[in-house]
Design an enzyme around this catalytic site. Structure first.
Site, PDB file in Angstrom:
ATOM      1  N   HIS A  36      51.657  40.198 -10.509  1.00  0.00           N
ATOM      2  CA  HIS A  36      50.927  40.238 -11.775  1.00  0.00           C
ATOM      3  C   HIS A  36      51.568  41.150 -12.815  1.00  0.00           C
ATOM      4  O   HIS A  36      51.124  41.225 -13.943  1.00  0.00           O
ATOM      5  CB  HIS A  36      49.499  40.737 -11.545  1.00  0.00           C
ATOM      6  CG  HIS A  36      49.419  42.209 -11.233  1.00  0.00           C
ATOM      7  ND1 HIS A  36      49.670  42.707  -9.993  1.00  0.00           N
ATOM      8  CD2 HIS A  36      49.151  43.276 -12.017  1.00  0.00           C
ATOM      9  CE1 HIS A  36      49.544  44.024 -10.019  1.00  0.00           C
ATOM     10  NE2 HIS A  36      49.239  44.402 -11.243  1.00  0.00           N
TER      11      HIS A  36
HETATM   12  C1  UD1 Z   1      46.230  46.094 -15.372  1.00  0.00           C
HETATM   13  C2  UD1 Z   1      47.089  47.362 -15.408  1.00  0.00           C
HETATM   14  C3  UD1 Z   1      48.054  47.346 -14.242  1.00  0.00           C
HETATM   15  C4  UD1 Z   1      47.331  47.149 -12.940  1.00  0.00           C
HETATM   16  C5  UD1 Z   1      46.439  45.930 -12.993  1.00  0.00           C
HETATM   17  C6  UD1 Z   1      45.623  45.822 -11.741  1.00  0.00           C
HETATM   18  C7  UD1 Z   1      47.546  48.228 -17.671  1.00  0.00           C
HETATM   19  C8  UD1 Z   1      48.560  48.387 -18.724  1.00  0.00           C
HETATM   20  N1  UD1 Z   1      47.875  47.425 -16.646  1.00  0.00           N
HETATM   21  O1  UD1 Z   1      47.105  44.992 -15.531  1.00  0.00           O
HETATM   22  O2  UD1 Z   1      48.754  48.580 -14.198  1.00  0.00           O
HETATM   23  O3  UD1 Z   1      48.289  46.968 -11.924  1.00  0.00           O
HETATM   24  O4  UD1 Z   1      45.554  46.035 -14.125  1.00  0.00           O
HETATM   25  O5  UD1 Z   1      45.261  44.505 -11.460  1.00  0.00           O
HETATM   26  O6  UD1 Z   1      46.478  48.806 -17.751  1.00  0.00           O
HETATM   27  N2  UD1 Z   1      42.326  38.959 -17.309  1.00  0.00           N
HETATM   28  C9  UD1 Z   1      41.291  38.076 -17.024  1.00  0.00           C
HETATM   29  N3  UD1 Z   1      40.198  38.584 -16.377  1.00  0.00           N
HETATM   30  C10 UD1 Z   1      40.051  39.884 -16.046  1.00  0.00           C
HETATM   31  C11 UD1 Z   1      41.085  40.758 -16.358  1.00  0.00           C
HETATM   32  C12 UD1 Z   1      42.214  40.287 -16.975  1.00  0.00           C
HETATM   33  O7  UD1 Z   1      41.383  36.896 -17.302  1.00  0.00           O
HETATM   34  O8  UD1 Z   1      39.015  40.253 -15.473  1.00  0.00           O
HETATM   35  C13 UD1 Z   1      43.552  38.416 -17.960  1.00  0.00           C
HETATM   36  C14 UD1 Z   1      43.482  38.438 -19.484  1.00  0.00           C
HETATM   37  O9  UD1 Z   1      44.139  37.308 -19.941  1.00  0.00           O
HETATM   38  C15 UD1 Z   1      44.278  39.676 -19.836  1.00  0.00           C
HETATM   39  C16 UD1 Z   1      45.328  39.715 -18.730  1.00  0.00           C
HETATM   40  O10 UD1 Z   1      44.662  39.217 -17.576  1.00  0.00           O
HETATM   41  O11 UD1 Z   1      44.856  39.618 -21.111  1.00  0.00           O
HETATM   42  C17 UD1 Z   1      45.870  41.098 -18.448  1.00  0.00           C
HETATM   43  O12 UD1 Z   1      44.797  42.019 -18.161  1.00  0.00           O
HETATM   44  P1  UD1 Z   1      44.999  43.593 -18.420  1.00  0.00           P
HETATM   45  O13 UD1 Z   1      43.807  44.317 -17.976  1.00  0.00           O
HETATM   46  O14 UD1 Z   1      45.439  43.813 -19.826  1.00  0.00           O
HETATM   47  O15 UD1 Z   1      46.234  43.944 -17.539  1.00  0.00           O
HETATM   48  P2  UD1 Z   1      46.542  43.605 -16.004  1.00  0.00           P
HETATM   49  O16 UD1 Z   1      47.699  42.680 -15.963  1.00  0.00           O
HETATM   50  O17 UD1 Z   1      45.297  43.235 -15.305  1.00  0.00           O
HETATM   51  N1  UDP Z   2      43.473  43.290  -3.917  1.00  0.00           N
HETATM   52  C1  UDP Z   2      42.322  42.569  -3.594  1.00  0.00           C
HETATM   53  N2  UDP Z   2      42.319  41.223  -3.801  1.00  0.00           N
HETATM   54  C2  UDP Z   2      43.406  40.544  -4.295  1.00  0.00           C
HETATM   55  C3  UDP Z   2      44.572  41.295  -4.618  1.00  0.00           C
HETATM   56  C4  UDP Z   2      44.562  42.670  -4.425  1.00  0.00           C
HETATM   57  O1  UDP Z   2      41.349  43.127  -3.114  1.00  0.00           O
HETATM   58  O2  UDP Z   2      43.340  39.321  -4.446  1.00  0.00           O
HETATM   59  C5  UDP Z   2      43.471  44.756  -3.748  1.00  0.00           C
HETATM   60  C6  UDP Z   2      44.564  45.284  -2.854  1.00  0.00           C
HETATM   61  O3  UDP Z   2      44.114  45.338  -1.511  1.00  0.00           O
HETATM   62  C7  UDP Z   2      44.843  46.657  -3.448  1.00  0.00           C
HETATM   63  C8  UDP Z   2      44.524  46.497  -4.923  1.00  0.00           C
HETATM   64  O4  UDP Z   2      43.723  45.324  -5.017  1.00  0.00           O
HETATM   65  O5  UDP Z   2      43.984  47.634  -2.916  1.00  0.00           O
HETATM   66  C9  UDP Z   2      45.774  46.350  -5.724  1.00  0.00           C
HETATM   67  O6  UDP Z   2      45.457  45.962  -7.016  1.00  0.00           O
HETATM   68  P1  UDP Z   2      46.534  45.354  -8.013  1.00  0.00           P
HETATM   69  O7  UDP Z   2      47.650  44.758  -7.271  1.00  0.00           O
HETATM   70  O8  UDP Z   2      45.779  44.490  -8.956  1.00  0.00           O
HETATM   71  O9  UDP Z   2      46.979  46.631  -8.862  1.00  0.00           O
HETATM   72  P2  UDP Z   2      48.101  47.758  -8.674  1.00  0.00           P
HETATM   73  O10 UDP Z   2      47.888  48.427  -7.387  1.00  0.00           O
HETATM   74  O11 UDP Z   2      49.428  47.098  -8.813  1.00  0.00           O
HETATM   75  O12 UDP Z   2      47.855  48.635  -9.851  1.00  0.00           O
END
Ligand code: UD1
Ligand code: UDP
Length: 373
Positions: free
Chosen positions: A204
């Site tokens: 992601h």
């Molecule tokens: C964010 C964090 C990242 C973390 C990740 C965990 C930042 C800069 N990035 O990335 O470090 O690893 O969360 O998963 O804070 N979206 C949905 N539904 C949701 C959430 C997001 O559809 O509930 C989609 C939207 O299109 C959004 C995109 O995902 O624009 C990105 O979401 P965002 O929260 O900006 O960043 P993540 O990629 O989730």
């Molecule tokens: N995770 C989850 N379901 C999923 C993918 C990840 O419960 O489908 C959990 C995973 O076990 C870990 C955390 O989410 O604890 C990691 O989140 P993510 O990869 O979104 O963020 P990051 O750690 O890269 O910030």
């Protein structure tokens, strides 16, 4: 003492739950502020339910947007709550935009910030997370570094005071939930999988999903894997894959199982029973070494170098030949597999949450929890 917890994404909920519990065990009910950075049921509420975090005091509904919009909206709304509630300390965890917003809003109101998972560095300033980590660390009064390496990163930037090496709360979460997951989750049966006969993949990260060239490379890798692969797709990636027409290509492959993002119990069960993990996630690199599953990281750098040093993780980037080389080696070379799977967890003993609560209470009782002038 009244601590405020500011969180907004999946990993923050998972990694803060043990700290929240540790305060509750000491009779303290923290103020719970959810920014709403993640809002889909399977990106947020499912974790609140599974980890039994039923009381959210403020839901700020910040949602998605550009980096500045999301951070700015979160800052404005967090500030409003903090001004009203005046907690003694604000806890943030990790490196998301929610963390930066929480840390800046709090420190400027002279409410001390405690940063859980401080001192991580990828040394790659093109990542939004690296900027968030650096700034949050410099705004913090108390810094909970998971490892000695993280503490050294802080020292290198002149942050010496207020640093405590406590381990990473992900160990607490994994230990507290993997047995429950083993018993409760039926995900293997649901997906028709047998233990150790599949790989688990997640991706992601902005650098892997925002560029179509890299997204193509990712899909090329997944479609070439010589093993069944389960891929719970982050909504960000799902949108990109669908927009570029690559979703259908993935779906058409018989060895590829695409799912919605999974709850923590299902995900832990899948991870524990996977033969190999392929990921660009930070938390999943950590969990793999804790669960003794070899991890191949689909990135060119990591802020978790401890996993590489310990021998449980290899950086493979998006280089198909390199990924396939390591996957084949893990599938065919038992000794190599054993070595990676038996790498020692560098993130502590699963008591980080308890230590964090103890340290903060102690600082508070000694009158040492205040923004330094
Ligand atoms: C964010 C964090 C990242 C973390 C990740 C965990 C930042 C800069 N990035 O990335 O470090 O690893 O969360 O998963 O804070 N979206 C949905 N539904 C949701 C959430 C997001 O559809 O509930 C989609 C939207 O299109 C959004 C995109 O995902 O624009 C990105 O979401 P965002 O929260 O900006 O960043 P993540 O990629 O989730
Ligand atoms: N995770 C989850 N379901 C999923 C993918 C990840 O419960 O489908 C959990 C995973 O076990 C870990 C955390 O989410 O604890 C990691 O989140 P993510 O990869 O979104 O963020 P990051 O750690 O890269 O910030």
């Amino acid at each position: 003492m009244r601590p405020a917890f500011v969180f907004g994404t999946r990993p923050e909920i998972i990694k803060l739950a043990p700290v929240i519990r540790a305060f509750e065990r000491r009779g303290i009910e923290p103020l719970m502020i959810h920014t709403g950075q993640h809002y889909d049921y399977e990106m947020s509420k499912i974790f609140l339910e599974e980890l039994e975090l039923h009381k959210i005091d403020y839901h700020l509904e910040v949602g998605s947007g550009t980096q500045a919009y999301q951070t700015g909206m979160a800052m404005i709304k967090i500030e409003e709550v903090l001004m009203k509630e005046k907690p003694d300390v604000t806890l943030v965890q990790g490196d998301t935009n929610t963390v930066l917003a929480g840390a800046l809003a709090s420190v400027k109101l002279k409410i001390p910030v405690a940063h859980v998972e401080a001192g991580l560095r990828s040394f790659d300033r093109t990542m939004p997370e690296e900027i968030n980590r650096i700034l949050a660390d410099h705004a913090s009064e108390v810094l909970f570094a998971p490892t000695e390496d993280a503490k050294k990163n802080l020292e290198r930037e002149g942050i010496i005071e207020g640093v405590y090496v406590v381990g990473n709360t992900i160990v607490d979460s994994v230990l507290q939930n993997s047995e429950i997951a083993e018993k409760k989750s039926r995900i293997l049966e649901k997906l028709g999988l047998k233990p150790k006969e599949y790989a688990l993949l997640t991706a992601h990260r902005a650098e892997n999903t925002d560029s179509e060239e890299n997204l193509k490379k990712l899909v090329e890798i997944i479609t070439s894997l010589p093993i069944t692969v389960v891929y719970p797709v982050h909504p960000r990636t799902e949108k990109r894959l669908k927009a570029s027409g690559l979703w259908e290509k993935l779906k058409a492959k018989e060895h590829v199982i695409l799912t919605k993002p999974l709850g923590y119990l299902d995900f832990l069960k899948l991870q524990k029973n996977a033969k190999i993990v392929l990921t660009d996630s930070g938390g999943i690199q950590e969990e793999s070494i804790i669960l003794n599953v070899p991890c191949l990281t689909l990135r060119y750098n990591t802020e978790r170098p401890e996993t590489i040093k310990a021998g449980g993780n290899v950086l493979v980037g998006l280089e198909k030949d390199r990924v396939l080389h390591y996957v084949e080696k893990l599938l065919n070379d038992e000794e190599f597999y054993r070595r990676m799977a038996n790498a020692k967890n560098p993130f502590g003993d699963g008591k980080a949450g308890e230590r964090i609560a103890e340290i903060l209470l102690d600082l508070y009782e000694k009158g040492k929890l205040r923004v330094k002038s």
